[in-house]
Design a protein around this motif. Structure first.
Motif, PDB file in Angstrom:
ATOM      1  N   GLY A 125      -6.463   2.557  -9.557  1.00  0.00           N
ATOM      2  CA  GLY A 125      -6.897   3.947  -9.448  1.00  0.00           C
ATOM      3  C   GLY A 125      -7.948   4.305 -10.479  1.00  0.00           C
ATOM      4  N   GLY A 126      -7.736   3.860 -11.727  1.00  0.00           N
ATOM      5  CA  GLY A 126      -8.698   4.157 -12.783  1.00  0.00           C
ATOM      6  C   GLY A 126     -10.072   3.573 -12.492  1.00  0.00           C
ATOM      7  N   VAL A 127     -10.094   2.340 -11.974  1.00  0.00           N
ATOM      8  CA  VAL A 127     -11.366   1.693 -11.654  1.00  0.00           C
ATOM      9  C   VAL A 127     -12.079   2.414 -10.511  1.00  0.00           C
ATOM     10  CG1 VAL A 127     -12.435  -0.412 -10.751  1.00  0.00           C
ATOM     11  CG2 VAL A 127     -10.657  -0.563 -12.513  1.00  0.00           C
ATOM     12  N   LEU A 128     -11.337   2.731  -9.433  1.00  0.00           N
ATOM     13  CA  LEU A 128     -11.948   3.381  -8.276  1.00  0.00           C
ATOM     14  C   LEU A 128     -12.484   4.766  -8.617  1.00  0.00           C
ATOM     15  CD1 LEU A 128      -9.444   2.394  -5.423  1.00  0.00           C
ATOM     16  CD2 LEU A 128     -11.788   1.589  -5.711  1.00  0.00           C
ATOM     17  N   VAL A 129     -11.653   5.568  -9.288  1.00  0.00           N
ATOM     18  CA  VAL A 129     -12.075   6.932  -9.621  1.00  0.00           C
ATOM     19  C   VAL A 129     -13.262   6.912 -10.582  1.00  0.00           C
ATOM     20  CG1 VAL A 129     -11.369   9.095 -10.719  1.00  0.00           C
ATOM     21  CG2 VAL A 129      -9.793   7.912  -9.191  1.00  0.00           C
ATOM     22  N   GLY A 130     -13.224   5.971 -11.534  1.00  0.00           N
ATOM     23  CA  GLY A 130     -14.292   5.915 -12.533  1.00  0.00           C
ATOM     24  C   GLY A 130     -15.602   5.359 -12.014  1.00  0.00           C
ATOM     25  N   THR A 131     -15.578   4.644 -10.884  1.00  0.00           N
ATOM     26  CA  THR A 131     -16.800   4.005 -10.391  1.00  0.00           C
ATOM     27  C   THR A 131     -17.342   4.646  -9.114  1.00  0.00           C
ATOM     28  OG1 THR A 131     -15.445   2.332  -9.262  1.00  0.00           O
ATOM     29  CG2 THR A 131     -16.298   1.783 -11.456  1.00  0.00           C
ATOM     30  N   VAL A 132     -16.505   4.772  -8.085  1.00  0.00           N
ATOM     31  CA  VAL A 132     -17.009   5.246  -6.788  1.00  0.00           C
ATOM     32  C   VAL A 132     -16.417   6.592  -6.355  1.00  0.00           C
ATOM     33  CG1 VAL A 132     -17.664   2.994  -5.873  1.00  0.00           C
ATOM     34  CG2 VAL A 132     -15.293   3.764  -5.632  1.00  0.00           C
ATOM     35  N   GLY A 133     -15.482   7.139  -7.121  1.00  0.00           N
ATOM     36  CA  GLY A 133     -14.980   8.475  -6.797  1.00  0.00           C
ATOM     37  C   GLY A 133     -13.595   8.478  -6.167  1.00  0.00           C
ATOM     38  N   VAL A 186       0.819  -1.211   0.000  1.00  0.00           N
ATOM     39  CA  VAL A 186       0.000   0.000   0.000  1.00  0.00           C
ATOM     40  C   VAL A 186       0.856   1.265   0.000  1.00  0.00           C
ATOM     41  CG1 VAL A 186      -1.992  -1.106   1.057  1.00  0.00           C
ATOM     42  CG2 VAL A 186      -0.323   0.016   2.522  1.00  0.00           C
ATOM     43  N   THR A 187       2.019   1.233   0.674  1.00  0.00           N
ATOM     44  CA  THR A 187       2.851   2.442   0.704  1.00  0.00           C
ATOM     45  C   THR A 187       3.463   2.731  -0.660  1.00  0.00           C
ATOM     46  OG1 THR A 187       4.794   1.204   1.485  1.00  0.00           O
ATOM     47  CG2 THR A 187       3.393   2.218   3.155  1.00  0.00           C
ATOM     48  N   LEU A 188       3.820   1.690  -1.406  1.00  0.00           N
ATOM     49  CA  LEU A 188       4.404   1.896  -2.734  1.00  0.00           C
ATOM     50  C   LEU A 188       3.331   2.062  -3.806  1.00  0.00           C
ATOM     51  CD1 LEU A 188       7.422  -0.596  -2.661  1.00  0.00           C
ATOM     52  CD2 LEU A 188       7.417   1.862  -2.212  1.00  0.00           C
ATOM     53  N   LEU A 189       2.184   1.399  -3.620  1.00  0.00           N
ATOM     54  CA  LEU A 189       1.066   1.559  -4.546  1.00  0.00           C
ATOM     55  C   LEU A 189       0.631   3.014  -4.625  1.00  0.00           C
ATOM     56  CD1 LEU A 189      -1.275   0.047  -6.193  1.00  0.00           C
ATOM     57  CD2 LEU A 189      -2.564   0.188  -4.053  1.00  0.00           C
ATOM     58  N   ASP A 190       0.699   3.704  -3.508  1.00  0.00           N
ATOM     59  CA  ASP A 190       0.209   5.074  -3.415  1.00  0.00           C
ATOM     60  C   ASP A 190       0.847   5.983  -4.458  1.00  0.00           C
ATOM     61  OD1 ASP A 190      -1.237   6.999  -1.156  1.00  0.00           O
ATOM     62  OD2 ASP A 190       0.392   7.979  -2.233  1.00  0.00           O
ATOM     63  N   GLN A 191       2.123   5.737  -4.757  1.00  0.00           N
ATOM     64  CA  GLN A 191       2.851   6.656  -5.616  1.00  0.00           C
ATOM     65  C   GLN A 191       2.299   6.711  -7.041  1.00  0.00           C
ATOM     66  OE1 GLN A 191       7.129   6.030  -5.078  1.00  0.00           O
ATOM     67  NE2 GLN A 191       6.747   5.432  -2.979  1.00  0.00           N
ATOM     68  N   SER A 192       1.630   5.631  -7.482  1.00  0.00           N
ATOM     69  CA  SER A 192       1.004   5.667  -8.809  1.00  0.00           C
ATOM     70  C   SER A 192      -0.516   5.690  -8.722  1.00  0.00           C
ATOM     71  CB  SER A 192       1.441   4.455  -9.638  1.00  0.00           C
ATOM     72  OG  SER A 192       1.083   3.251  -8.994  1.00  0.00           O
ATOM     73  N   LEU A 193      -1.062   5.171  -7.636  1.00  0.00           N
ATOM     74  CA  LEU A 193      -2.521   5.106  -7.480  1.00  0.00           C
ATOM     75  C   LEU A 193      -3.146   6.497  -7.398  1.00  0.00           C
ATOM     76  CD1 LEU A 193      -5.042   3.274  -6.871  1.00  0.00           C
ATOM     77  CD2 LEU A 193      -4.464   3.528  -4.468  1.00  0.00           C
ATOM     78  N   VAL A 194      -2.591   7.347  -6.536  1.00  0.00           N
ATOM     79  CA  VAL A 194      -3.180   8.666  -6.294  1.00  0.00           C
ATOM     80  C   VAL A 194      -3.063   9.561  -7.519  1.00  0.00           C
ATOM     81  CG1 VAL A 194      -3.021  10.747  -4.876  1.00  0.00           C
ATOM     82  CG2 VAL A 194      -2.866   8.497  -3.802  1.00  0.00           C
ATOM     83  N   ALA A 195      -2.002   9.366  -8.323  1.00  0.00           N
ATOM     84  CA  ALA A 195      -1.812  10.221  -9.501  1.00  0.00           C
ATOM     85  C   ALA A 195      -3.009  10.166 -10.442  1.00  0.00           C
ATOM     86  CB  ALA A 195      -0.534   9.814 -10.233  1.00  0.00           C
ATOM     87  N   VAL A 196      -3.655   8.992 -10.537  1.00  0.00           N
ATOM     88  CA  VAL A 196      -4.800   8.833 -11.431  1.00  0.00           C
ATOM     89  C   VAL A 196      -5.977   9.686 -10.972  1.00  0.00           C
ATOM     90  CG1 VAL A 196      -6.413   7.140 -12.402  1.00  0.00           C
ATOM     91  CG2 VAL A 196      -4.049   6.490 -11.959  1.00  0.00           C
ATOM     92  N   SER A 197      -6.072   9.936  -9.663  1.00  0.00           N
ATOM     93  CA  SER A 197      -7.227  10.654  -9.120  1.00  0.00           C
ATOM     94  C   SER A 197      -7.060  12.169  -9.133  1.00  0.00           C
ATOM     95  CB  SER A 197      -7.489  10.201  -7.674  1.00  0.00           C
ATOM     96  OG  SER A 197      -6.427  10.612  -6.825  1.00  0.00           O
TER      97      SER A 197
END
Length: 460
Positions: free
Chosen positions: A166-174, A33-44
């Motif tokens: 990130g793309g799935v979360l932002v596109g579906t639930v925000g 989760v700590t390393l995922l954050d670096q690319s996950l949040v950028a999508v949002s």
């Protein structure tokens, strides 16, 4: 400290192997989760900007502040694990990270979100060095390659899965769910670490606070100037900050000499494989944590793909890396050091070169799958053997410091890579076609990977 402790691992592990694997699974959740954050949040970020009425500079800082507070304290947080116990520091870090993530999901304004992201990054910094240190204390020497293979698979694939999730979360639930998703994962990791990870002996005297302060100034100044320099147009004061960071780094090294409480014992660098491996992981960080952006831009802007579809194109890379890294880690325990690493770096050089050529040719996205699969294989062959060979011969009293240095090298490499590729992309779109500009950006890491290949070729 009044705790029941366990012996150090020799040929046998400090705990039964079955429990050690459960402990590793618990630790890897936090690492992911700590390393995922670096690319996950950028999508949002585009959605955050729209909903919170933020400026471009403000949304950039949503990612930038996390990277700063994550990377800057790593030298100290690795040593804190030696001093107070890796398990304890991990649990504290995960509690901070999880609470901050929940608060981020509820942030009412962009200013609050940036502040909470700084806290979340610090929690991640407390977490990140501990798993590698614990692995080398609870697993037997001849099982560390397999265990480190799992750790490396998680570390190398986290950034690859970020755009997809990130793309799935932002596109579906925000966008708020991008942060809220960390809460259940964090709670699971807290419970599992408390249950399965043992309390290991601590072996470090008090930390030299003055050295710690100088190291913070050095890493902060270097990371900030490299991260923000391109955006600020490399004004004169950015160069002053960079020079201050380099001067502080030289002072820090001088302070570590003959210092019984050294934050980074220079004796670490007497271990040939550690020195070479720390350099090589910096080259990997430069490449792997920065290639997603030009690939995604090529697919979305150059080829007109939807964000979700473009993200799915990278799934094979992550899946191959996750499957192959533990297998290759086990091989690292059995064959000559460096052989897999050399093949891996050569494969990554080939993959980046292929990306560059295919993008110059403006090929359809399906052709890129060849390079994507090759990069997934290369990831598995590079990360796992490199961390195993670098760390496995360090004595217990140096493992925490070694983990801090190793992780810092990776993160500084990532910052330099992101800044360098960003500059090449920006200059390229003014002079070349869009595909050629993205291709040129992906050819840049080849130079750094060649240096990494030279380093791993000298493993002994």
């Amino acid at each position: 400290m009044g705790e029941k402790t366990l012996p150090q691992a020799g040929q046998r592990g400090a705990i039964p192997e079955k429990q050690a694997w459960k402990a590793l699974a618990a630790l890897c959740i936090g690492l992911f989760v700590t390393l995922l954050d670096q690319s996950l949040v950028a999508v949002s970020l585009p959605r955050i900007r729209e909903e919170l009425g933020a400026s471009i500079n403000q949304v950039v800082w949503v990612s930038a502040i996390y990277l700063l507070t994550f990377a800057v304290p790593l030298l100290i947080t690795g040593r804190l694990g030696d001093r107070y116990g890796q398990r304890n520091i991990y649990l504290i870090g995960m509690a901070i990270f999880t609470l901050a993530a929940f608060a981020c999901s509820q942030a009412p304004t962009i200013e609050w979100l940036i502040l909470l992201r700084a806290v979340q990054g610090f929690g991640g910094s407390l977490i990140n060095p501990q798993p590698l240190s614990i692995i080398h204390r609870i697993f037997a020497h001849n099982r560390r390659g397999a265990a480190t293979g799992v750790w490396s698979a998680v570390a190398s694939s986290a950034g690859l899965f970020g755009p997809v999730i990130g793309g799935v979360l932002v596109g579906t639930v925000g966008w708020r769910w991008v942060f809220f998703v960390y809460v259940p994962l964090g709670l699971i990791s807290l419970v599992m670490v408390a249950r399965y990870v043992p309390k290991l002996p601590t072996g470090t005297s008090r930390i030299d606070l003055l050295s710690g302060l100088v190291s913070l100034i050095a890493v902060l100044a270097v990371v900030f100037s490299l991260q923000q320099g391109p955006e600020l147009g490399w004004t004169w004061w950015v160069w002053v900050v960079l020079a201050l960071g380099v001067a502080a780094l030289l002072l820090f090294i001088r302070m570590q000499r003959n210092n019984p409480r050294a934050l980074v014992p220079l004796g670490l660098f007497k271990y040939r494989n550690f020195s070479l491996g720390a350099f090589a992981v910096g080259m990997l960080g430069f490449t792997v944590y920065s290639v997603n952006l030009p690939i995604m831009l090529y697919l979305q802007v150059g080829q007109g793909m939807r964000a979700e579809t473009a993200g799915l194109m990278l799934v094979p890379m992550g899946v191959i890396s996750v499957i192959m890294a533990p297998v290759l880690g086990r091989l690292t325990d059995k064959i000559a050091p460096g052989l897999i690493s050399k093949i891996g770096f050569s494969a990554m050089i080939a993959a980046m070169t292929l990306f560059g050529i295919l993008m110059h040719l403006q090929v359809t996205p399906a052709w890129l799958l060849i390079a994507i699969v090759l990069l997934g294989l290369a990831n598995a062959m590079c990360w796992s053997p490199n961390s195993t060979i670098s760390m496995r011969d360090l004595p217990p009293e140096l493992v925490g410091a070694g983990s801090g240095v190793y992780n810092t090298a990776r993160q500084v490499g990532a910052v330099v890579g992101a800044a360098a590729l960003g500059a090449v992309m920006q200059m390229g779109v003014d002079s070349f076609s869009f595909g050629a500009a993205m291709g040129n950006a992906l050819l840049l890491p080849v130079v750094f990977l060649l240096a990494g290949l030279l380093a791993v070729s000298r493993f002994k």
